[in-house]
Design an enzyme around this catalytic site. Sequence first.
Site, PDB file in Angstrom:
ATOM      1  N   THR A  49       8.459  -6.197   0.131  1.00 34.22           N
ATOM      2  CA  THR A  49       7.267  -5.395   0.284  1.00 34.22           C
ATOM      3  C   THR A  49       6.558  -5.880   1.552  1.00 34.22           C
ATOM      4  OG1 THR A  49       5.237  -4.732  -0.814  1.00 34.22           O
ATOM      5  CG2 THR A  49       6.089  -6.862  -1.449  1.00 34.22           C
ATOM      6  N   LYS A  77       9.245  -4.938   5.471  1.00 31.87           N
ATOM      7  CA  LYS A  77      10.161  -3.797   5.337  1.00 31.87           C
ATOM      8  C   LYS A  77      10.835  -3.385   6.647  1.00 31.87           C
ATOM      9  CE  LYS A  77       8.428  -1.446   1.234  1.00 31.87           C
ATOM     10  NZ  LYS A  77       7.956  -0.164   0.694  1.00 31.87           N
ATOM     11  N   GLU A 134      22.179   4.849   5.093  1.00 31.41           N
ATOM     12  CA  GLU A 134      21.514   6.007   5.688  1.00 31.41           C
ATOM     13  C   GLU A 134      20.018   6.043   5.370  1.00 31.41           C
ATOM     14  OE1 GLU A 134      23.363   9.684   4.522  1.00 31.41           O
ATOM     15  OE2 GLU A 134      21.783  10.783   5.582  1.00 31.41           O
ATOM     16  N   GLY A 165      -3.280  11.487   3.253  1.00 32.22           N
ATOM     17  CA  GLY A 165      -3.014  10.140   3.754  1.00 32.22           C
ATOM     18  C   GLY A 165      -1.913  10.195   4.796  1.00 32.22           C
ATOM     19  N   ALA A 166      -1.829   9.150   5.613  1.00 32.33           N
ATOM     20  CA  ALA A 166      -0.781   9.092   6.642  1.00 32.33           C
ATOM     21  C   ALA A 166      -0.336   7.646   6.857  1.00 32.33           C
ATOM     22  CB  ALA A 166      -1.278   9.702   7.942  1.00 32.33           C
ATOM     23  N   GLY A 169       1.878   3.988   5.486  1.00 38.93           N
ATOM     24  CA  GLY A 169       3.286   3.598   5.467  1.00 38.93           C
ATOM     25  C   GLY A 169       4.156   4.466   4.575  1.00 38.93           C
TER      26      GLY A 169
HETATM   27  P1  NAP Z   1      -1.625   2.473   3.898  1.00 37.14           P
HETATM   28  O1  NAP Z   1      -0.529   2.318   4.870  1.00 37.14           O
HETATM   29  O2  NAP Z   1      -2.677   1.430   3.819  1.00 37.14           O
HETATM   30  O3  NAP Z   1      -2.350   3.908   4.188  1.00 37.14           O
HETATM   31  C1  NAP Z   1      -3.514   4.274   3.490  1.00 37.14           C
HETATM   32  C2  NAP Z   1      -3.889   5.713   3.851  1.00 37.14           C
HETATM   33  O4  NAP Z   1      -5.031   6.064   3.085  1.00 37.14           O
HETATM   34  C3  NAP Z   1      -4.263   5.887   5.313  1.00 37.14           C
HETATM   35  O5  NAP Z   1      -3.774   7.134   5.734  1.00 37.14           O
HETATM   36  C4  NAP Z   1      -5.789   5.879   5.286  1.00 37.14           C
HETATM   37  O6  NAP Z   1      -6.379   6.688   6.293  1.00 37.14           O
HETATM   38  C5  NAP Z   1      -6.074   6.521   3.953  1.00 37.14           C
HETATM   39  N1  NAP Z   1      -7.379   6.065   3.445  1.00 37.14           N
HETATM   40  C6  NAP Z   1      -7.741   4.801   3.146  1.00 37.14           C
HETATM   41  N2  NAP Z   1      -9.028   4.769   2.716  1.00 37.14           N
HETATM   42  C7  NAP Z   1      -9.467   6.057   2.773  1.00 37.14           C
HETATM   43  C8  NAP Z   1     -10.724   6.671   2.464  1.00 37.14           C
HETATM   44  N3  NAP Z   1     -11.765   5.959   2.028  1.00 37.14           N
HETATM   45  N4  NAP Z   1     -10.817   8.017   2.625  1.00 37.14           N
HETATM   46  C9  NAP Z   1      -9.774   8.742   3.090  1.00 37.14           C
HETATM   47  N5  NAP Z   1      -8.573   8.210   3.394  1.00 37.14           N
HETATM   48  C10 NAP Z   1      -8.419   6.876   3.234  1.00 37.14           C
HETATM   49  O7  NAP Z   1      -1.069   2.621   2.416  1.00 37.14           O
HETATM   50  P2  NAP Z   1       0.384   3.137   1.924  1.00 37.14           P
HETATM   51  O8  NAP Z   1       1.303   2.002   1.879  1.00 37.14           O
HETATM   52  O9  NAP Z   1       0.757   4.352   2.664  1.00 37.14           O
HETATM   53  O10 NAP Z   1       0.030   3.522   0.403  1.00 37.14           O
HETATM   54  C11 NAP Z   1      -0.825   4.601   0.105  1.00 37.14           C
HETATM   55  C12 NAP Z   1      -1.080   4.679  -1.396  1.00 37.14           C
HETATM   56  O11 NAP Z   1       0.133   4.877  -2.080  1.00 37.14           O
HETATM   57  C13 NAP Z   1      -1.696   3.405  -1.994  1.00 37.14           C
HETATM   58  O12 NAP Z   1      -2.595   3.811  -2.989  1.00 37.14           O
HETATM   59  C14 NAP Z   1      -0.505   2.703  -2.609  1.00 37.14           C
HETATM   60  O13 NAP Z   1      -0.864   1.873  -3.681  1.00 37.14           O
HETATM   61  C15 NAP Z   1       0.297   3.888  -3.083  1.00 37.14           C
HETATM   62  N6  NAP Z   1       1.757   3.604  -3.210  1.00 37.14           N
HETATM   63  C16 NAP Z   1       2.341   3.769  -4.428  1.00 37.14           C
HETATM   64  C17 NAP Z   1       3.692   3.558  -4.585  1.00 37.14           C
HETATM   65  C18 NAP Z   1       4.333   3.745  -5.933  1.00 37.14           C
HETATM   66  O14 NAP Z   1       5.454   3.266  -6.155  1.00 37.14           O
HETATM   67  N7  NAP Z   1       3.690   4.451  -6.835  1.00 37.14           N
HETATM   68  C19 NAP Z   1       4.468   3.172  -3.476  1.00 37.14           C
HETATM   69  C20 NAP Z   1       3.844   3.004  -2.234  1.00 37.14           C
HETATM   70  C21 NAP Z   1       2.471   3.243  -2.112  1.00 37.14           C
HETATM   71  P3  NAP Z   1      -6.634   6.167   7.794  1.00 37.14           P
HETATM   72  O15 NAP Z   1      -5.344   6.411   8.526  1.00 37.14           O
HETATM   73  O16 NAP Z   1      -7.768   6.983   8.274  1.00 37.14           O
HETATM   74  O17 NAP Z   1      -6.962   4.704   7.690  1.00 37.14           O
END
Ligand code: NAP
Length: 285
Positions: free
Chosen positions: A61, A65, A77, A125-126, A128
């Site tokens: 994690t 990665k 792939e 969201g955008a 990882g």
């Molecule tokens: P990340 O890289 O930290 O990206 C977070 C995203 O959320 C960014 O696009 C950010 O926007 C946006 N954001 C954060 N705070 C915000 C707010 N107050 N208002 C609006 N947008 C906001 O996180 P990630 O790794 O992509 O993960 C995203 C979510 O998916 C997390 O909740 C994580 O726990 C979940 N997840 C779940 C799994 C699963 O197996 N279920 C796997 C992976 C991730 P900005 O670009 O403007 O900062």
Amino acid sequence: MLKIAVIGDPIEHSLSPIVHGAALSALGIDYEYERTRVKKGGLSDYIEYAKKNGICGFNLTMPHKVDVIPYLSEVDESGCVFDSVNTVCIKDSRLYGYNTDGVGYKLSLKRCGYTFDKSRVVILGAGGVVRTLAITAAMEGAESICILNRTKSRGEEVCEIVAQKTNIKIDCGNFLTSELEKRCSSADIVINATPLGMGGIDEDFASFDFLDGISKGALVSDLIYNPYETSLLKEAKIRGLKTQNGLGMLIYQALVADEYYLGQKIDMEEIYDSVEQAARCEMNI
Ligand code: NAP
């Protein structure tokens, strides 16, 4: 004995040991699962340790990665397409990398009766995970993808990467309520990939009015699994929409990784409920 591990930093709250443990126990496999904090820059030492200590695979994690890729003899792939790897198998001192996040999400969609095929997908969201989800959606035949993000430039970056790798119709927008309302009203699948509504985070969606315009057959999917039902999912349910939380993705990406470790297919549906129960019990949800 199957010796596997999860590494990352932070790693204390990882659910991987519980999810993999429940799956391997249900399959009757004798296993050991280590959770190891490996800081950025510490991969080389960890890999030496893993080889010397008979570890046959590990999950990765944050922040490893992408950093792990130069250490791999082969990347399959999935790892190449997503430019990141969350599962490594060690065989004869050689490392093989895979990414099971995309297929994990795809299987979780299938479990609740949906598919990306011909769907109009909106992702909030955008970060990882969104690149992986968007590429998966494109490869699985989505009709269109729209990325809505607070920082629009990050959404644009995702669009560029996905457009380079696939032929999907993809665009992006901002995260204002008016934009959410406009874009979500024509979606078949809306995925929340922001931390809004997550346990321990004070912030939530400013308004749920954008859910009013979503058509009844659509799915609202939240990648968050703690709480089990976020405010977003509660509000979507009130409006008669189908909902899904992030536990399915978490479980399926682990089960696919276990298939790589074991070198054999698993009857995932047979053990899914017991794995979910173990995860919920650990999180008290
Ligand atoms: P990340 O890289 O930290 O990206 C977070 C995203 O959320 C960014 O696009 C950010 O926007 C946006 N954001 C954060 N705070 C915000 C707010 N107050 N208002 C609006 N947008 C906001 O996180 P990630 O790794 O992509 O993960 C995203 C979510 O998916 C997390 O909740 C994580 O726990 C979940 N997840 C779940 C799994 C699963 O197996 N279920 C796997 C992976 C991730 P900005 O670009 O403007 O900062």
